[in-house]
Structure formats: C-alpha cells, structure tokens
Scaffold this active site. Structure first.
Site, PDB file in Angstrom:
ATOM      1  N   ASP A   1      -7.012  -1.480  -4.386  1.00 54.02           N
ATOM      2  CA  ASP A   1      -8.069  -1.164  -3.317  1.00 54.02           C
ATOM      3  C   ASP A   1      -9.148  -0.198  -4.014  1.00 54.02           C
ATOM      4  OD1 ASP A   1      -6.892  -2.903  -1.734  1.00 54.02           O
ATOM      5  OD2 ASP A   1      -5.783  -1.185  -0.735  1.00 54.02           O
TER       6      ASP A   1
ATOM      7  N   ASP B   1       0.708  -1.433   0.004  1.00 51.29           N
ATOM      8  CA  ASP B   1       0.066   0.052   0.087  1.00 51.29           C
ATOM      9  C   ASP B   1       0.916   1.144  -0.088  1.00 51.29           C
ATOM     10  OD1 ASP B   1      -2.191  -1.468   0.175  1.00 51.29           O
ATOM     11  OD2 ASP B   1      -2.349  -1.602   2.192  1.00 51.29           O
TER      12      ASP B   1
END
Length: 158
Positions: A141, A127
């Site tokens: 995401d 991330d």
C-alpha cells in the site's frame, strides 16, 4: 509490401520497472510473512496510543472499502499490472518510471495475497502497520501511494 515491426517485449524500461516492482514485491511479502508469524499472538506497540504493528486481514481495497469483492479487486490488479507494463514504454522521465515501478510492485504484492491466501483471487490482504489515526496498511500500500504521488508530481512538472 510494407514491413510490420513489433516492439520487443523486454525493453530496458520494462526491465527497470520490473526490477523495482520485484524489489517491492519481495520486501512486501517478506514483511507480511514476518508480521503473520511474529505478531500472530500479540501486537507490537511502538509509540503508545499512536503507532503499533498489529496483523489484520483486509478482504477489500484501500481503507477497507469494497469488502467481499476480493476477486474483482484481484482482476483489477492484474489489469493495472498489464497497463503499467504498456505505459512504461511511454515514460518521459526517470520519475515516471520509478512511480510506475512502485505502483506495479505494490499491486502485485497485494495480488499475491489475494492469489495465495484464498480461493480464486479472493484471499484477504495482510495489513499490519497501524497508526491510530489512519487505516492499517502494508508495504505494498505504501509503495502504491508513494508511486502515485511521484507520478502526480512528475505530471505537474511537464
């Protein structure tokens, strides 16, 4: 005697969802590779105290839930991908097809991290998009979230 017919495996709907999912997968993996390389030793502050690019590794699911359950999450992503490829044949609109394609690409993008960044589906997902008021996330995401929003919107229209 009754003839049994099987639906072809590659239909235009599956191909279109697969192409969109593939585009999401490629963009996601390239962005994660860039982030792991360019942001390895420093964060990139875009708007001070509000938005930055900073690499983190998430062994859980969205919002860092279920830490340490990477293998189960990987199996869940495989199941979701399979179910999407089945469900895409029942789409009634382009919106539904786009929503499913985005979720497919996002699920496979994060699954790629779990497969290639750890033993047997337990790798951590990279991330790097960090708004100070929201958990850090990635393009996969984002695609999943936008895809679900489109699917909910499409369902409310029918």
């Amino acid at each position: 005697m009754r003839e049994v017919r099987f639906a072809p495996a590659l239909t235009s709907r599956r191909i279109n969802a697969g192409l969109l999912g593939g585009a999401v997968l490629v963009a996601d993996q390239i962005s994660k590779l860039w982030a792991r390389t360019a942001l390895a030793d420093h964060d990139l502050v875009i708007i001070p105290r509000w938005f930055r690019l900073a690499v983190t590794e998430n062994s859980g699911a969205a919002f860092s839930l279920f830490q340490g359950y990477g293998a189960w999450l990987g199996l869940a992503a495989l199941l979701v991908a399979f179910l999407i490829l089945v469900a895409v044949e029942r789409t009634r609109s382009t919106s539904e097809l786009v929503g499913l394609g985005l979720v497919l690409g996002g699920a496979i993008g994060n699954l790629g991290d779990r497969i290639f960044r750890g033993p047997w589906l337990s790798g951590a997902v990279t991330d790097f998009i960090d708004f100070s008021f929201w958990p850090t996330f990635n393009l996969a995401d984002s695609a999943i979230t936008v895809g679900v929003v489109i699917l909910v919107w499409a369902a409310r229209r029918t």
